[in-house]
Design a protein around this motif. Structure first.
Motif, PDB file in Angstrom:
ATOM      1  N   THR A   6       5.622  -9.115  28.241  1.00 36.08           N
ATOM      2  CA  THR A   6       6.525  -9.103  29.399  1.00 36.08           C
ATOM      3  C   THR A   6       6.113  -8.033  30.405  1.00 36.08           C
ATOM      4  O   THR A   6       6.229  -8.230  31.620  1.00 36.08           O
ATOM      5  N   LEU A   7       5.632  -6.891  29.906  1.00 36.88           N
ATOM      6  CA  LEU A   7       5.200  -5.830  30.815  1.00 36.88           C
ATOM      7  C   LEU A   7       3.904  -6.205  31.525  1.00 36.88           C
ATOM      8  O   LEU A   7       3.686  -5.819  32.677  1.00 36.88           O
ATOM      9  N   MET A 140      17.604 -11.266  29.530  1.00 36.57           N
ATOM     10  CA  MET A 140      18.327 -12.400  30.115  1.00 36.57           C
ATOM     11  C   MET A 140      17.360 -13.530  30.451  1.00 36.57           C
ATOM     12  O   MET A 140      17.699 -14.712  30.347  1.00 36.57           O
ATOM     13  N   GLY A 141      16.138 -13.158  30.837  1.00 37.04           N
ATOM     14  CA  GLY A 141      15.127 -14.181  31.097  1.00 37.04           C
ATOM     15  C   GLY A 141      14.752 -14.935  29.824  1.00 37.04           C
ATOM     16  O   GLY A 141      14.616 -16.160  29.833  1.00 37.04           O
ATOM     17  N   PHE A 142      14.583 -14.194  28.709  1.00 43.28           N
ATOM     18  CA  PHE A 142      14.309 -14.848  27.433  1.00 43.28           C
ATOM     19  C   PHE A 142      15.454 -15.781  27.034  1.00 43.28           C
ATOM     20  O   PHE A 142      15.233 -16.916  26.596  1.00 43.28           O
ATOM     21  N   LEU A 143      16.687 -15.277  27.168  1.00 41.48           N
ATOM     22  CA  LEU A 143      17.841 -16.070  26.766  1.00 41.48           C
ATOM     23  C   LEU A 143      17.966 -17.322  27.624  1.00 41.48           C
ATOM     24  O   LEU A 143      18.165 -18.436  27.109  1.00 41.48           O
ATOM     25  N   THR A 144      17.841 -17.154  28.944  1.00 40.71           N
ATOM     26  CA  THR A 144      17.939 -18.297  29.856  1.00 40.71           C
ATOM     27  C   THR A 144      16.820 -19.286  29.594  1.00 40.71           C
ATOM     28  O   THR A 144      17.037 -20.507  29.594  1.00 40.71           O
ATOM     29  N   ALA A 169      15.117 -22.418  40.387  1.00 44.37           N
ATOM     30  CA  ALA A 169      15.673 -21.481  41.368  1.00 44.37           C
ATOM     31  C   ALA A 169      17.139 -21.188  41.063  1.00 44.37           C
ATOM     32  O   ALA A 169      17.586 -20.037  41.147  1.00 44.37           O
ATOM     33  N   GLY A 170      17.880 -22.224  40.698  1.00 46.01           N
ATOM     34  CA  GLY A 170      19.285 -22.023  40.359  1.00 46.01           C
ATOM     35  C   GLY A 170      19.462 -21.146  39.128  1.00 46.01           C
ATOM     36  O   GLY A 170      20.373 -20.305  39.079  1.00 46.01           O
ATOM     37  N   LEU A 171      18.589 -21.324  38.139  1.00 47.57           N
ATOM     38  CA  LEU A 171      18.662 -20.486  36.945  1.00 47.57           C
ATOM     39  C   LEU A 171      18.405 -19.025  37.280  1.00 47.57           C
ATOM     40  O   LEU A 171      19.107 -18.123  36.787  1.00 47.57           O
ATOM     41  N   PHE A 172      17.402 -18.774  38.127  1.00 46.47           N
ATOM     42  CA  PHE A 172      17.081 -17.395  38.500  1.00 46.47           C
ATOM     43  C   PHE A 172      18.231 -16.762  39.280  1.00 46.47           C
ATOM     44  O   PHE A 172      18.649 -15.628  38.989  1.00 46.47           O
ATOM     45  N   LEU A 173      18.761 -17.483  40.262  1.00 47.68           N
ATOM     46  CA  LEU A 173      19.866 -16.939  41.054  1.00 47.68           C
ATOM     47  C   LEU A 173      21.118 -16.766  40.198  1.00 47.68           C
ATOM     48  O   LEU A 173      21.857 -15.786  40.354  1.00 47.68           O
ATOM     49  N   LEU A 176      20.716 -13.575  38.149  1.00 47.67           N
ATOM     50  CA  LEU A 176      20.986 -12.403  38.976  1.00 47.67           C
ATOM     51  C   LEU A 176      22.489 -12.232  39.203  1.00 47.67           C
ATOM     52  O   LEU A 176      23.028 -11.123  39.111  1.00 47.67           O
ATOM     53  N   PHE A 177      23.146 -13.333  39.494  1.00 48.18           N
ATOM     54  CA  PHE A 177      24.578 -13.297  39.780  1.00 48.18           C
ATOM     55  C   PHE A 177      25.362 -12.772  38.581  1.00 48.18           C
ATOM     56  O   PHE A 177      26.273 -11.939  38.734  1.00 48.18           O
ATOM     57  N   ILE A 178      25.017 -13.218  37.380  1.00 50.24           N
ATOM     58  CA  ILE A 178      25.752 -12.806  36.185  1.00 50.24           C
ATOM     59  C   ILE A 178      25.530 -11.331  35.887  1.00 50.24           C
ATOM     60  O   ILE A 178      26.482 -10.599  35.563  1.00 50.24           O
ATOM     61  N   VAL A 179      24.280 -10.864  35.999  1.00 49.85           N
ATOM     62  CA  VAL A 179      23.990  -9.456  35.732  1.00 49.85           C
ATOM     63  C   VAL A 179      24.774  -8.558  36.686  1.00 49.85           C
ATOM     64  O   VAL A 179      25.409  -7.570  36.276  1.00 49.85           O
ATOM     65  N   VAL A 180      24.753  -8.887  37.965  1.00 51.28           N
ATOM     66  CA  VAL A 180      25.442  -8.058  38.956  1.00 51.28           C
ATOM     67  C   VAL A 180      26.952  -8.183  38.804  1.00 51.28           C
ATOM     68  O   VAL A 180      27.679  -7.187  38.908  1.00 51.28           O
ATOM     69  N   LEU A 181      27.448  -9.400  38.559  1.00 49.86           N
ATOM     70  CA  LEU A 181      28.891  -9.585  38.390  1.00 49.86           C
ATOM     71  C   LEU A 181      29.408  -8.772  37.213  1.00 49.86           C
ATOM     72  O   LEU A 181      30.479  -8.146  37.299  1.00 49.86           O
ATOM     73  N   THR A 182      28.662  -8.751  36.121  1.00 52.01           N
ATOM     74  CA  THR A 182      29.070  -7.961  34.958  1.00 52.01           C
ATOM     75  C   THR A 182      29.074  -6.476  35.286  1.00 52.01           C
ATOM     76  O   THR A 182      29.994  -5.747  34.902  1.00 52.01           O
ATOM     77  N   SER A 183      28.068  -6.029  36.005  1.00 52.96           N
ATOM     78  CA  SER A 183      28.005  -4.616  36.395  1.00 52.96           C
ATOM     79  C   SER A 183      29.182  -4.240  37.281  1.00 52.96           C
ATOM     80  O   SER A 183      29.799  -3.175  37.104  1.00 52.96           O
ATOM     81  N   LEU A 184      29.510  -5.107  38.235  1.00 52.14           N
ATOM     82  CA  LEU A 184      30.635  -4.830  39.129  1.00 52.14           C
ATOM     83  C   LEU A 184      31.956  -4.868  38.366  1.00 52.14           C
ATOM     84  O   LEU A 184      32.882  -4.109  38.678  1.00 52.14           O
ATOM     85  N   LEU A 185      32.052  -5.746  37.359  1.00 49.97           N
ATOM     86  CA  LEU A 185      33.253  -5.778  36.528  1.00 49.97           C
ATOM     87  C   LEU A 185      33.419  -4.462  35.783  1.00 49.97           C
ATOM     88  O   LEU A 185      34.512  -3.890  35.728  1.00 49.97           O
TER      89      LEU A 185
END
Length: 555
Positions: A6-7, A140-144, A169-173, A176-185
């Motif tokens: 991955t790196l 999250m990329g591995f899981l998705t 594209a929808g999976l990637f967006l 991103l949305f879930i990671v940020v939404l969780t952080s904001l929560l």
């Protein structure tokens, strides 16, 4: 440290990170260390106390997500009503990502252990924050990828390359949305509450994930029954608040050439909201890091208030001071012990849901009136499935090292301690679930089943006594480590669950005789009263015997 593929892939975007002001070499070294340490972490789905093996447990668990990804395939095979099909698909994907993000990656997002190390080094905050975000995005990329890999291949062969690219594209967006939404929560929770409340939120989501994995197949089976129906999509304003509909809109826009204002607006939301969320996350990151410091310091310990209802139950159910002490102690442990709740509460949810699940399985072709006249109220015995596991778990605690106090204190009998703990379980955990189910089944089957409800309740108490006799090892409650949960317990739990079926069978036989259920109730009541007194004999008799023995020895 070994090299991670991955790196190597991440190095392709080295110039992008440099443009954003990130020290890529430092970020890669941090990620290499974190990925190496992650090989010791066990995901929630496998957090069952079994022997831990070497290797990255999360990567080894991806096959389960790939298996669950198979449920998406039917939605790629019928029709071209993309708004409906892809809304369901992305609804499932976002649910899996959100629950997994909170249950398995909260420890990554909320990790504050490295602050004292990294902040003393010549690293800018952008590099530290980028390492944290990329650490999460890798997993999250591995899981998705695991969840959507097979559906992606199916979509390529059935819908074409354009559909697959839009899906990617929808999976990637969405990721991103879930990671940020969780952080904001988490930022919102930490802003107004303390770290303990945040840990409670994470714990309950872990419980939700465990329950959803076990009962989700029933809901999915019902979803497939609508697969061949001709469903037309009609826009409503509240669709603007539903992320799955956003990510379905680009399929309708680009593939079906639907240029309506609603579809264009939803498509723009799918693109703009994740990007806007990333911007907000970057701006709020300093505030988020400041609030994370609440997790470093111990909050002031509030004096535990005794609830009036708990005190009433302690007075009514317990007959000695010693028993009442352990009753209150067990109530506190069941309420505060997070690892205990994580292992026990999913079973409570299953016991609450399973009677309705099996009841729904028999609704096809029958009216509610026909159902209410039968004996399907016996499905309430599924609520007793919680008893073997919970009574077994009363032996364990994450703070088991403090159990030396039990042996140091002048407690003459372990049985009195367990008597209070079992009564606390019956009143605090079993009775609320049973009452909720009873109220629902009374509405369906009418008041004629009141004697049957009494019989099922007494059978639950009898099952509690039987379980205690089977799993009891003459130790105090909450005095063992969870590492020993699996030591010979599986066979016993299976046997105890079969005994529940035996109670249900005897109950069903009693219904075939006049007043049979009342005879069943009488037998259960006598068995419970005698069984409890034999298992937990009154303390005063034992105390008198000890005093007489001491007097004889003294003379």
């Amino acid at each position: 440290m070994r090299e991670f593929y991955t790196l190597r892939f991440l190095r392709v975007f080295k110039s992008v990170f440099a443009t954003l002001g990130v020290d890529y070499e430092a970020m890669e070294k941090i990620l290499q260390i974190k990925l190496t340490m992650d090989e010791r972490r066990v995901p929630t789905l496998f957090n069952d106390g079994r022997e831990k093996k070497k290797g990255n447990h999360f990567l080894k668990s991806l096959w389960i997500y790939a298996l669950y990804g198979l449920i998406l395939i039917p939605f790629f095979l019928f029709g071209e009503n993309y708004m409906v099909q892809m809304s369901i698909v992305f609804g499932m994907i976002l649910f899996i990502l959100m629950t997994s993000m909170i249950s398995d990656f909260s420890s990554v997002l909320l990790d504050v252990r490295d602050k004292n190390i990294l902040q003393t080094k010549p690293l800018n905050k952008k590099t530290i924050n980028a390492a944290k975000v990329m650490h999460i995005m890798i997993y999250m990329g591995f899981l998705t990828g695991a969840f959507a890999a097979i559906p992606l291949l199916v979509s390529f062969y059935t819908k074409g390359i354009l559909f697959t690219l839009i899906f990617l594209a929808g999976l990637f967006l969405g990721m991103l949305f879930i990671v940020v939404l969780t952080s904001l929560l988490y930022l919102f929770v930490l802003k107004f509450f303390d770290g303990e409340r945040l840990k409670d939120v994470i714990n309950y989501v872990q419980i939700l994930l465990s329950v959803s994995v076990l009962v989700g197949y029933q809901l999915i089976a019902r979803t497939f029954q609508f697969a061949e129906m001709d469903i037309l999509y009609a826009f409503s304003w509240w669709h603007l608040l539903m992320p799955p509909v956003w990510f379905a809109a680009p399929f309708e826009l680009l593939l079906n050439q639907n240029n309506s204002t609603a579809v264009i607006a939803l498509s723009l939301l799918a693109l703009c909201i994740p990007l806007l969320a990333i911007y907000c996350y970057s701006r709020l990151m300093p505030s988020f890091e400041r609030n994370l410091e609440k997790l470093l310091s111990d909050m002031k310990i509030k004096k535990q208030k005794r609830h009036l209802l708990d005190e009433v139950w302690a007075r009514l159910a317990c007959f000695t001071k010693e028993e009442r002490v352990f009753f209150r102690f067990a109530l506190v442990m069941m309420k505060k012990e997070r690892e205990f709740k994580l292992k026990v509460y999913p079973t409570l949810g299953i016991s609450l849901v399973f009677p309705f699940v099996f009841l729904l399985n028999n609704l096809y072709g029958l009216t509610l009136a026909e159902i209410s006249g039968g004996n399907m109220f016996l499905l309430l015995y599924f609520s007793n499935l919680m008893i073997p596991l919970v009574v077994t778990m009363l032996k364990f605690s994450g703070n088991h090292k403090g159990s030396w106090l039990f042996k140091a204190a002048p407690i003459p009998r372990t049985a009195a301690a367990y008597s209070g703990a079992l009564k606390a379980f019956l009143i605090k955990l079993y009775l609320p679930v049973f009452l909720i189910l009873s109220a629902s089944f009374l509405w369906i089957f009418t008041s004629r089943i009141v004697p049957d409800l009494v019989a099922i309740l007494l059978a639950g108490i009898a099952q509690t006594l039987i379980t205690y006799k089977v799993v009891n090892d003459e130790d105090f409650p909450f005095s063992k480590s969870f590492e020993f949960v699996q030591d010979g317990g599986t066979a016993k739990l299976l046997l105890l669950n079969l005994i529940i079926g035996g109670f249900a069978l005897v109950h069903w036989i009693s219904l075939n005789f006049n007043y049979g259920v009342y005879l069943y109730i009488a037998a259960l009541l006598i068995s419970v009263v005698i069984g409890w007194r034999l298992t937990f004999p009154p303390l005063r008799k034992r105390g008198v015997g000890k005093l007489k023995t001491a007097a004889n020895q003294g003379s």
